[in-house]
Design a protein around this motif. Structure first.
Motif, PDB file in Angstrom:
ATOM      1  N   SER A 103      29.658  19.814  -0.559  1.00 12.47           N
ATOM      2  CA  SER A 103      30.069  21.207  -0.390  1.00 12.47           C
ATOM      3  C   SER A 103      30.840  21.643  -1.629  1.00 12.47           C
ATOM      4  O   SER A 103      31.288  20.813  -2.414  1.00 12.47           O
ATOM      5  N   ARG A 104      30.965  22.938  -1.763  1.00 10.06           N
ATOM      6  CA  ARG A 104      31.728  23.506  -2.885  1.00 10.06           C
ATOM      7  C   ARG A 104      32.596  24.637  -2.361  1.00 10.06           C
ATOM      8  O   ARG A 104      32.081  25.635  -1.862  1.00 10.06           O
ATOM      9  N   PRO A 105      33.908  24.505  -2.501  1.00 15.02           N
ATOM     10  CA  PRO A 105      34.803  25.574  -2.050  1.00 15.02           C
ATOM     11  C   PRO A 105      34.728  26.800  -2.950  1.00 15.02           C
ATOM     12  O   PRO A 105      35.124  27.891  -2.559  1.00 15.02           O
ATOM     13  N   ASN A 106      34.183  26.615  -4.166  1.00 16.12           N
ATOM     14  CA  ASN A 106      33.985  27.723  -5.090  1.00 16.12           C
ATOM     15  C   ASN A 106      32.816  27.340  -5.997  1.00 16.12           C
ATOM     16  O   ASN A 106      32.878  26.336  -6.694  1.00 16.12           O
ATOM     17  N   VAL A 107      31.766  28.155  -5.999  1.00 16.13           N
ATOM     18  CA  VAL A 107      30.564  27.824  -6.759  1.00 16.13           C
ATOM     19  C   VAL A 107      30.711  28.047  -8.262  1.00 16.13           C
ATOM     20  O   VAL A 107      29.859  27.637  -9.035  1.00 16.13           O
ATOM     21  N   GLY A 108      31.802  28.680  -8.690  1.00  9.44           N
ATOM     22  CA  GLY A 108      32.036  28.917 -10.105  1.00  9.44           C
ATOM     23  C   GLY A 108      31.437  30.226 -10.586  1.00  9.44           C
ATOM     24  O   GLY A 108      30.645  30.862  -9.886  1.00  9.44           O
ATOM     25  N   PRO A 109      31.798  30.628 -11.790  1.00  5.64           N
ATOM     26  CA  PRO A 109      31.415  31.950 -12.286  1.00  5.64           C
ATOM     27  C   PRO A 109      29.914  32.135 -12.515  1.00  5.64           C
ATOM     28  O   PRO A 109      29.407  33.244 -12.419  1.00  5.64           O
ATOM     29  N   THR A 110      29.188  31.066 -12.778  1.00  4.04           N
ATOM     30  CA  THR A 110      27.753  31.199 -13.021  1.00  4.04           C
ATOM     31  C   THR A 110      26.992  31.580 -11.761  1.00  4.04           C
ATOM     32  O   THR A 110      26.038  32.353 -11.815  1.00  4.04           O
ATOM     33  N   ALA A 111      27.399  31.062 -10.617  1.00  5.75           N
ATOM     34  CA  ALA A 111      26.689  31.305  -9.362  1.00  5.75           C
ATOM     35  C   ALA A 111      27.394  32.312  -8.446  1.00  5.75           C
ATOM     36  O   ALA A 111      26.760  32.860  -7.546  1.00  5.75           O
ATOM     37  N   ASN A 112      28.664  32.553  -8.669  1.00  8.79           N
ATOM     38  CA  ASN A 112      29.434  33.403  -7.756  1.00  8.79           C
ATOM     39  C   ASN A 112      28.797  34.785  -7.573  1.00  8.79           C
ATOM     40  O   ASN A 112      28.493  35.472  -8.541  1.00  8.79           O
ATOM     41  N   ASP A 113      28.592  35.151  -6.324  1.00 11.13           N
ATOM     42  CA  ASP A 113      28.044  36.461  -5.941  1.00 11.13           C
ATOM     43  C   ASP A 113      26.680  36.742  -6.573  1.00 11.13           C
ATOM     44  O   ASP A 113      26.342  37.883  -6.867  1.00 11.13           O
ATOM     45  N   ARG A 114      25.869  35.688  -6.746  1.00 14.74           N
ATOM     46  CA  ARG A 114      24.539  35.864  -7.341  1.00 14.74           C
ATOM     47  C   ARG A 114      23.431  35.202  -6.524  1.00 14.74           C
ATOM     48  O   ARG A 114      22.258  35.404  -6.811  1.00 14.74           O
ATOM     49  N   ILE A 115      23.754  34.404  -5.518  1.00 11.13           N
ATOM     50  CA  ILE A 115      22.742  33.631  -4.781  1.00 11.13           C
ATOM     51  C   ILE A 115      21.972  34.526  -3.806  1.00 11.13           C
ATOM     52  O   ILE A 115      22.557  35.275  -3.036  1.00 11.13           O
ATOM     53  N   SER A 116      20.629  34.396  -3.860  1.00 10.02           N
ATOM     54  CA  SER A 116      19.749  35.154  -2.972  1.00 10.02           C
ATOM     55  C   SER A 116      18.848  34.260  -2.111  1.00 10.02           C
ATOM     56  O   SER A 116      18.319  34.718  -1.108  1.00 10.02           O
ATOM     57  N   SER A 117      18.654  32.990  -2.530  1.00  6.38           N
ATOM     58  CA  SER A 117      17.785  32.092  -1.764  1.00  6.38           C
ATOM     59  C   SER A 117      18.135  30.644  -2.081  1.00  6.38           C
ATOM     60  O   SER A 117      18.845  30.365  -3.046  1.00  6.38           O
ATOM     61  N   TRP A 118      17.594  29.745  -1.257  1.00  7.31           N
ATOM     62  CA  TRP A 118      17.716  28.311  -1.535  1.00  7.31           C
ATOM     63  C   TRP A 118      16.575  27.553  -0.916  1.00  7.31           C
ATOM     64  O   TRP A 118      15.895  28.053  -0.016  1.00  7.31           O
ATOM     65  N   LYS A 119      16.361  26.350  -1.447  1.00  6.99           N
ATOM     66  CA  LYS A 119      15.320  25.467  -0.918  1.00  6.99           C
ATOM     67  C   LYS A 119      15.607  24.035  -1.361  1.00  6.99           C
ATOM     68  O   LYS A 119      16.384  23.806  -2.289  1.00  6.99           O
ATOM     69  N   ALA A 120      14.973  23.081  -0.683  1.00 11.65           N
ATOM     70  CA  ALA A 120      15.124  21.675  -1.041  1.00 11.65           C
ATOM     71  C   ALA A 120      14.566  21.464  -2.445  1.00 11.65           C
ATOM     72  O   ALA A 120      13.595  22.104  -2.849  1.00 11.65           O
ATOM     73  N   HIS A 145      18.743  17.283  -1.280  1.00  7.86           N
ATOM     74  CA  HIS A 145      19.349  18.136  -2.300  1.00  7.86           C
ATOM     75  C   HIS A 145      18.865  19.566  -2.038  1.00  7.86           C
ATOM     76  O   HIS A 145      17.708  19.772  -1.669  1.00  7.86           O
ATOM     77  N   VAL A 146      19.735  20.524  -2.235  1.00  8.36           N
ATOM     78  CA  VAL A 146      19.375  21.940  -2.053  1.00  8.36           C
ATOM     79  C   VAL A 146      19.713  22.686  -3.332  1.00  8.36           C
ATOM     80  O   VAL A 146      20.807  22.519  -3.890  1.00  8.36           O
ATOM     81  N   CYS A 147      18.744  23.482  -3.819  1.00  3.37           N
ATOM     82  CA  CYS A 147      18.931  24.297  -5.006  1.00  3.37           C
ATOM     83  C   CYS A 147      19.066  25.757  -4.601  1.00  3.37           C
ATOM     84  O   CYS A 147      18.316  26.244  -3.749  1.00  3.37           O
ATOM     85  N   PHE A 148      20.016  26.438  -5.218  1.00  4.22           N
ATOM     86  CA  PHE A 148      20.327  27.833  -4.922  1.00  4.22           C
ATOM     87  C   PHE A 148      19.879  28.693  -6.102  1.00  4.22           C
ATOM     88  O   PHE A 148      20.169  28.367  -7.262  1.00  4.22           O
ATOM     89  N   TYR A 149      19.174  29.787  -5.794  1.00  2.00           N
ATOM     90  CA  TYR A 149      18.539  30.607  -6.821  1.00  2.00           C
ATOM     91  C   TYR A 149      19.053  32.046  -6.811  1.00  2.00           C
ATOM     92  O   TYR A 149      19.482  32.566  -5.782  1.00  2.00           O
ATOM     93  N   GLN A 150      18.885  32.679  -7.966  1.00  2.00           N
ATOM     94  CA  GLN A 150      19.347  34.057  -8.145  1.00  2.00           C
ATOM     95  C   GLN A 150      18.478  35.055  -7.386  1.00  2.00           C
ATOM     96  O   GLN A 150      18.992  36.063  -6.890  1.00  2.00           O
ATOM     97  N   ASN A 151      17.184  34.800  -7.289  1.00  2.00           N
ATOM     98  CA  ASN A 151      16.278  35.745  -6.639  1.00  2.00           C
ATOM     99  C   ASN A 151      15.698  35.150  -5.365  1.00  2.00           C
ATOM    100  O   ASN A 151      15.806  33.945  -5.125  1.00  2.00           O
ATOM    101  N   ARG A 195      22.948  23.252  -7.679  1.00  2.00           N
ATOM    102  CA  ARG A 195      22.232  22.158  -7.003  1.00  2.00           C
ATOM    103  C   ARG A 195      23.289  21.345  -6.277  1.00  2.00           C
ATOM    104  O   ARG A 195      24.245  20.866  -6.894  1.00  2.00           O
ATOM    105  N   VAL A 196      23.097  21.191  -4.970  1.00  2.00           N
ATOM    106  CA  VAL A 196      24.111  20.531  -4.140  1.00  2.00           C
ATOM    107  C   VAL A 196      23.463  19.372  -3.392  1.00  2.00           C
ATOM    108  O   VAL A 196      22.433  19.541  -2.727  1.00  2.00           O
ATOM    109  N   GLY A 197      24.061  18.207  -3.517  1.00  2.00           N
ATOM    110  CA  GLY A 197      23.533  17.002  -2.892  1.00  2.00           C
ATOM    111  C   GLY A 197      23.727  16.979  -1.385  1.00  2.00           C
ATOM    112  O   GLY A 197      24.485  17.770  -0.815  1.00  2.00           O
ATOM    113  N   PRO A 198      23.051  16.051  -0.719  1.00  2.46           N
ATOM    114  CA  PRO A 198      23.172  15.912   0.728  1.00  2.46           C
ATOM    115  C   PRO A 198      24.621  15.657   1.150  1.00  2.46           C
ATOM    116  O   PRO A 198      25.287  14.794   0.589  1.00  2.46           O
ATOM    117  N   GLY A 199      25.110  16.436   2.073  1.00  2.00           N
ATOM    118  CA  GLY A 199      26.467  16.272   2.580  1.00  2.00           C
ATOM    119  C   GLY A 199      27.560  16.831   1.686  1.00  2.00           C
ATOM    120  O   GLY A 199      28.734  16.739   2.015  1.00  2.00           O
TER     121      GLY A 199
END
Length: 120
Positions: A102-119, A80-86, A96-100
């Motif tokens: 994908s999302r063709p559109n992350v939606g309004p909460t995450a759109n154009d806000r992601i700066s990092s990610w980690k397991a 699982h990978v979590c995407f963060y604002q900072n 939060r995206v599971g193994p394998g």
């Protein structure tokens, strides 16, 4: 005269190829084009536009090229990978995206806000 004509034709062909290549809009991509064991992000929906492909499950800072520009993503890792604002996995958890998955559109909460990610 022949040399000038040939050089002119070659130059015109080069300009045409460069113009067509630069003016082309990216075609819709398949999230499975993201290599296995990578996390991939795109700045436009449906896996289009500028992109970053990163091996593994951690990116403490997506960098200026993609910071706050992600709209689509693919997680081709086994975690699982979590995407963060900072950067450094700080700030709001945006997705939060599971193994394998994908999302063709992350939606309004995450759109154009992601700066990092980690397991996670």
């Amino acid at each position: 005269m022949k040399k000038s004509l040939v050089a002119g034709v070659i130059a015109a062909a080069c300009v045409t190829v460069t113009t067509v290549g630069l003016g082309a809009t990216p075609a819709s991509a398949d999230p499975n084009d993201c290599p296995k064991k990578y996390v991939c992000v795109w700045d436009n929906s449906n896996y289009e536009g500028r992109f970053v492909f990163v091996p593994g499950t951690e990116r403490p800072n997506v960098g200026e090229y993609m910071n706050d520009r992600t709209t689509a993503l693919s997680n081709r890792t086994g975690s699982h990978v979590c995407f963060y604002q900072n950067s450094n996995g700080k700030g709001s958890l945006l997705a939060r995206v599971g193994p394998g998955d994908s999302r063709p559109n992350v939606g309004p909460t995450a759109n154009d806000r992601i700066s990092s990610w980690k397991a996670c």
